[in-house]
Structure formats: C-alpha cells, structure tokens
Design an enzyme around this catalytic site. Structure first.
Site, PDB file in Angstrom:
ATOM      1  CE1 TYR A 129      -6.992  24.770  56.241  1.00 50.10           C
ATOM      2  CE2 TYR A 129      -7.619  24.862  53.933  1.00 50.10           C
ATOM      3  CZ  TYR A 129      -7.897  24.525  55.244  1.00 50.10           C
ATOM      4  OH  TYR A 129      -9.097  23.949  55.555  1.00 50.10           O
ATOM      5  CB  THR A 155      -8.046  27.917  58.397  1.00 56.64           C
ATOM      6  OG1 THR A 155      -9.048  28.590  57.617  1.00 56.64           O
ATOM      7  CG2 THR A 155      -8.657  26.676  59.024  1.00 56.64           C
ATOM      8  CE  LYS A 223     -13.782  28.737  58.513  1.00 55.55           C
ATOM      9  NZ  LYS A 223     -13.346  27.336  58.417  1.00 55.55           N
ATOM     10  CG  HIS A 247     -12.525  22.861  59.210  1.00 57.06           C
ATOM     11  ND1 HIS A 247     -11.344  23.539  59.130  1.00 57.06           N
ATOM     12  CD2 HIS A 247     -12.768  22.413  57.947  1.00 57.06           C
ATOM     13  CE1 HIS A 247     -10.892  23.501  57.880  1.00 57.06           C
ATOM     14  NE2 HIS A 247     -11.740  22.829  57.149  1.00 57.06           N
ATOM     15  N   GLY A 279     -20.998  26.987  61.508  1.00 53.69           N
ATOM     16  CA  GLY A 279     -21.231  25.601  61.903  1.00 53.69           C
ATOM     17  C   GLY A 279     -22.676  25.386  62.288  1.00 53.69           C
ATOM     18  N   GLY A 280     -23.431  24.727  61.408  1.00 53.20           N
ATOM     19  CA  GLY A 280     -24.801  24.338  61.746  1.00 53.20           C
ATOM     20  C   GLY A 280     -25.846  25.409  61.520  1.00 53.20           C
ATOM     21  N   GLY A 301     -21.616  27.229  55.415  1.00 55.92           N
ATOM     22  CA  GLY A 301     -20.758  26.436  54.542  1.00 55.92           C
ATOM     23  C   GLY A 301     -21.571  25.573  53.604  1.00 55.92           C
ATOM     24  NE  ARG A 302     -20.905  19.485  55.746  1.00 54.61           N
ATOM     25  CZ  ARG A 302     -20.238  19.818  56.849  1.00 54.61           C
ATOM     26  NH1 ARG A 302     -20.628  20.849  57.591  1.00 54.61           N
ATOM     27  NH2 ARG A 302     -19.175  19.126  57.227  1.00 54.61           N
TER      28      ARG A 302
HETATM   29  C1  LIG Z   1     -16.807  20.867  51.597  1.00 56.08           C
HETATM   30  C2  LIG Z   1     -16.182  21.767  52.624  1.00 56.08           C
HETATM   31  C3  LIG Z   1     -14.952  22.331  52.373  1.00 56.08           C
HETATM   32  C4  LIG Z   1     -14.385  23.187  53.309  1.00 56.08           C
HETATM   33  N1  LIG Z   1     -13.206  23.781  53.007  1.00 56.08           N
HETATM   34  C5  LIG Z   1     -12.665  24.653  53.881  1.00 56.08           C
HETATM   35  C6  LIG Z   1     -11.457  25.322  53.557  1.00 56.08           C
HETATM   36  O1  LIG Z   1     -10.881  25.135  52.496  1.00 56.08           O
HETATM   37  N2  LIG Z   1     -10.954  26.175  54.485  1.00 56.08           N
HETATM   38  C7  LIG Z   1     -11.569  26.409  55.692  1.00 56.08           C
HETATM   39  O2  LIG Z   1     -11.090  27.187  56.502  1.00 56.08           O
HETATM   40  N3  LIG Z   1     -12.730  25.791  55.999  1.00 56.08           N
HETATM   41  C8  LIG Z   1     -13.278  24.930  55.135  1.00 56.08           C
HETATM   42  N4  LIG Z   1     -14.457  24.322  55.452  1.00 56.08           N
HETATM   43  C9  LIG Z   1     -15.149  24.665  56.703  1.00 56.08           C
HETATM   44  C10 LIG Z   1     -16.145  25.828  56.498  1.00 56.08           C
HETATM   45  O3  LIG Z   1     -15.452  27.023  56.298  1.00 56.08           O
HETATM   46  C11 LIG Z   1     -17.065  26.033  57.710  1.00 56.08           C
HETATM   47  O4  LIG Z   1     -16.280  26.121  58.874  1.00 56.08           O
HETATM   48  C12 LIG Z   1     -18.109  24.943  57.879  1.00 56.08           C
HETATM   49  O5  LIG Z   1     -18.516  24.408  56.649  1.00 56.08           O
HETATM   50  C13 LIG Z   1     -19.306  25.531  58.607  1.00 56.08           C
HETATM   51  O6  LIG Z   1     -20.227  24.575  58.863  1.00 56.08           O
HETATM   52  P1  LIG Z   1     -21.585  24.309  58.016  1.00 56.08           P
HETATM   53  O7  LIG Z   1     -21.148  23.576  56.789  1.00 56.08           O
HETATM   54  O8  LIG Z   1     -22.370  23.494  58.973  1.00 56.08           O
HETATM   55  O9  LIG Z   1     -22.233  25.632  57.700  1.00 56.08           O
HETATM   56  C14 LIG Z   1     -15.046  23.454  54.531  1.00 56.08           C
HETATM   57  C15 LIG Z   1     -16.286  22.860  54.780  1.00 56.08           C
HETATM   58  C16 LIG Z   1     -16.864  22.032  53.848  1.00 56.08           C
HETATM   59  C17 LIG Z   1     -18.218  21.439  54.144  1.00 56.08           C
HETATM   60  C1  LIG Z   2      -8.374  21.140  50.981  1.00 55.27           C
HETATM   61  C2  LIG Z   2      -9.072  20.863  52.277  1.00 55.27           C
HETATM   62  C3  LIG Z   2      -8.141  21.083  53.398  1.00 55.27           C
HETATM   63  C4  LIG Z   2     -10.325  21.655  52.373  1.00 55.27           C
HETATM   64  C5  LIG Z   2     -11.001  21.612  53.718  1.00 55.27           C
HETATM   65  O1  LIG Z   2     -10.720  22.397  54.570  1.00 55.27           O
HETATM   66  C6  LIG Z   2     -12.041  20.647  54.001  1.00 55.27           C
HETATM   67  O2  LIG Z   2     -12.362  19.833  53.127  1.00 55.27           O
HETATM   68  O3  LIG Z   2     -12.569  20.672  55.114  1.00 55.27           O
END
Ligand SMILES: Cc1cc2nc3c(=O)[nH]c(=O)nc-3n(C[C@H](O)[C@H](O)[C@H](O)COP(=O)(O)O)c2cc1C
Ligand SMILES: CC(C)CC(=O)C(=O)O
Length: 354
Positions: A129, A155, A223, A247, A279-280, A301-302
C-alpha cells in the site's frame, strides 16, 4: 473447501469472521464475483489429449509456478496463532506464489524464512500500500527486497478505505491489542501507536508508480485494475503484470465482477505482460475459465483464510492442493495439455448460442 469454510465460521470469533467474509456497501460486488463464474461454461475440445499435463505458469519472479496463487489478505494471526508463517509454508510446499503484504501480522523477512522451511526456492511477493510519505514507501520496498521477495504488487484500487459494512456495524475498525502490522514497525514517522494504522494514499498518481519502479529492481505488478485503459497505462509505465481485481468486493460496491473485466483487460494488454485475476475463484473450473479468458494465473483470497482458520498450515495446503487437482482434472476434460490450450473460444455464456 466448503467444509473448511464451515469449520472456520463455527470456530472464529464472529467479528473476525465478518472481517474476512464481508465486503463493502451492500456486498453486491462480493456476491457478483462468485456468480460471474456461474454465467460461463467451458466448451471442451475432444481427441487431442495426452497422458500428462503441465499446469505450470510463468509469472514475474516465479518462472515455474502453480496457476493458483495466494492473494494478499491482511492480518493472518487474527484467524490462527501461526498466522502468515503457516500460510507461507503451505504455499511454498504447494509450489504457489504467496503474496504477503503491508498489512501482515508477521514481518516480511519472517514470512520468507518460513516459506524457505518448506521449499528451497519459494516465490513470495510483497503487496504494497503506497504510503503518503514516500520515504515510508521506499523503506517498505527495501524490507521486501532484503527479505528476498521476488516481485512487488502495488495495490491501486484503494485510494481510500472501503466501507466494510459488517466491520462498521461490529465496531471492528482497528486491530485488537496484541496484534500489529509488523512491516510498519519502526518506519520513519510511525511509532508503536501507529502500528495498526496503514494509511491509504488518496493523492497517488501515475508518476508515483514511476518513482516506485525506479526505486526497485524487482518486477512490479499493479493490483486492482479494471479499466482496459489503465491496463494499457500500466504496461506503458513499465509494470511487469496486471492483476484484475476489485479487492474481493471490499472497495467500490458498484463495479463489475472481476471476471467480467478480464477479457477487455487481456485484450488491452495483448500479451505484453501477464494478466492475473482474483475475486470469486472457488473451484478448479473457475481457474480454467479465468485462464481461458486471458489470465496467466488466478488468485484466491478468502478460501485460503478459511483453510488457515480451520486447520492452520494443513488447511491452506488442502485448499491449494484441491484447486490444483481440480484444475488439472478440468484441463484434462477439456482436451488440454498445458494452460495455453485453454482459449477464449472454449468459454461460452450460459443460456446463449455460439
Ligand atoms: C480479509 C481480507 C483482507 C485483504 N487484505 C488485502 C490487503 O491487505 N491488500 C490487498 O491488496 N488486498 C487485500 N484483500 C483483497 C485480496 O487480495 C483479493 O483481491 C480478494 O480477496 C480476492 O477475492 P476472494 O476473496 O473472493 O478470493 C483482502 C481480502 C480479504 C478478504
Ligand atoms: C488493512 C486493510 C487495508 C486490509 C485490506 O485491504 C482489506 O481488509 O481489504
């Protein structure tokens, strides 16, 4: 994978569960990311198979890696005591890129060290970030380089924080005591009180990216690109890759599903650098659809966080292995030997004619 999610839901503190599960606004984009995959079907080719398949992808700083990578998600120690170390060991053991980042609860050097316990040459990328103070950004980049990260991910979809409805409702707006964004520790202008404070950079512009690129020898991916013109600009500015992402529905709750943005971005980039998507993505066939529509790899991600919460390192390994095996199986069923055999003509909109 569904079972790991269910275990995580049952075991996690509900506020922490909501932090991970939730999205911005009415969570329309969150829901649409997964639904987008249901709008597509694969159209296999026949009689061109082979007994063996090579599903490896070539990505910046990861010349031979799994086509599924671990998208950056913040604060892993919130869901499991082993935190990012467990995720790192699991990703390295499964041959997947791990994107750790600014908001990790484990310092990047410790994340890379954990990955090296599991594989001799793991690929760990650092998600940045960009900080409003450029010397802080530069220091974060140096920490990632010194740790041995092989690429940076900037990002760009977060000039301001998303409004995470569940977190606002739950009053979850900062890390609980005992947790810190460890990469921020000791940086210029940040003190112990600011450890949980990761400010966004609302004034960031393309020249700031140029400065980041000049300040590092690492490849830099962007990203959070959705518009094809931004994808073109990213390539023109020297980005080594573009990640199509909203995101996980946590920023603007009025954008298209990530998958729906992929074909236009892939068209704009025209093979000059790898395009990735997150995403998804929940199953191997989702990975196949993303690759057919132009992605070089897909991020999750999740699901990784649910695996971590439910079973620590083992859970993350199970998620990544399941995706890899399902993807390999889907590739075989589609008559493919390698990822490039999945082409755009092999994906159709459901319910239409082609
Ligand atoms: C709990 C959580 C925290 C995340 N933190 C960040 C982060 O710190 N930096 C970032 O670029 N994206 C962050 N993301 C976005 C993920 O990198 C990603 O784009 C997203 O989770 C993809 O979707 P999905 O969860 O459906 O797979 C976060 C997503 C979640 C769910
Ligand atoms: C610290 C936050 C900005 C982390 C994040 O990207 C999120 O929770 O989606």
């Amino acid at each position: 994978m569904r079972a790991l999610h269910e275990t995580a839901r049952k075991t996690l503190d509900p506020v922490r569960y909501d932090y991970v599960a939730g999205g911005a606004g009415e969570e329309r984009v969150l829901a649409d990311n997964e639904r987008a995959f249901d709008r597509y079907a694969l159209l296999p080719r026949v009689l061109r198979g082979s007994g063996t398949r090579d599903t490896s992808a070539a990505l910046p700083g990861a010349p031979r890696t799994a086509p599924v990578l671990v998208a950056p998600t913040a604060f892993h120690r919130l869901v499991h005591r082993d935190g990012e170390r467990a995720t790192a060991r699991a990703a390295a053991a499964e041959g997947a890129v791990l994107v750790t980042g600014t908001a990790a609860t484990t310092a990047v050097r410790d994340v890379v060290a954990a990955a090296r316990e599991a594989a001799p040459d793991p690929a760990v990328w650092f998600q940045l970030y960009p900080h409003p103070r450029r010397e802080v950004t530069a220091a974060l980049v140096r920490r990632a380089e010194d740790a041995g990260c092989t690429a940076l991910v900037v990002t760009v979809d977060s000039p301001v924080f998303g409004r995470h409805t569940r977190d606002l409702r739950n009053g979850f707006t900062d890390l609980p005591p005992g947790y810190a964004a460890e990469n921020m520790r000791g940086l210029p202008g940040t003190g112990p009180d600011a450890l949980t404070d990761i400010p966004m950079s609302p004034a960031a512009r393309w020249p700031d990216l140029t400065e980041t690129l000049r300040g590092t020898s690492l490849p830099v991916l962007l990203k959070g690109v959705l518009h094809p013109d931004d994808a073109r600009l990213a390539v023109e500015h020297g980005a080594a890759g573009v990640i199509v992402s909203n995101h996980g529905g946590r920023q603007c709750d009025a954008v298209p599903a990530a998958l729906d943005c992929l074909p236009a971005v892939a068209g704009a980039v025209a093979g000059r650098v790898p395009v990735l998507l997150d995403g998804g993505v929940r199953r191997g066939s989702d990975v196949a659809v993303a690759l057919a529509l132009g992605a070089a790899a897909a991020g999750v991600g999740r699901p990784v966080v649910w695996g971590l919460a439910a079973e620590g390192e083992t859970g993350v390994r199970r998620v990544l292995a399941a995706l890899r095996e399902e993807y390999d199986h889907t590739l075989a069923l589609c008559g493919g030997r390698r990822n490039a055999d999945l082409t755009a003509d092999m994906v159709v909109r459901k319910g239409g004619t082609w």
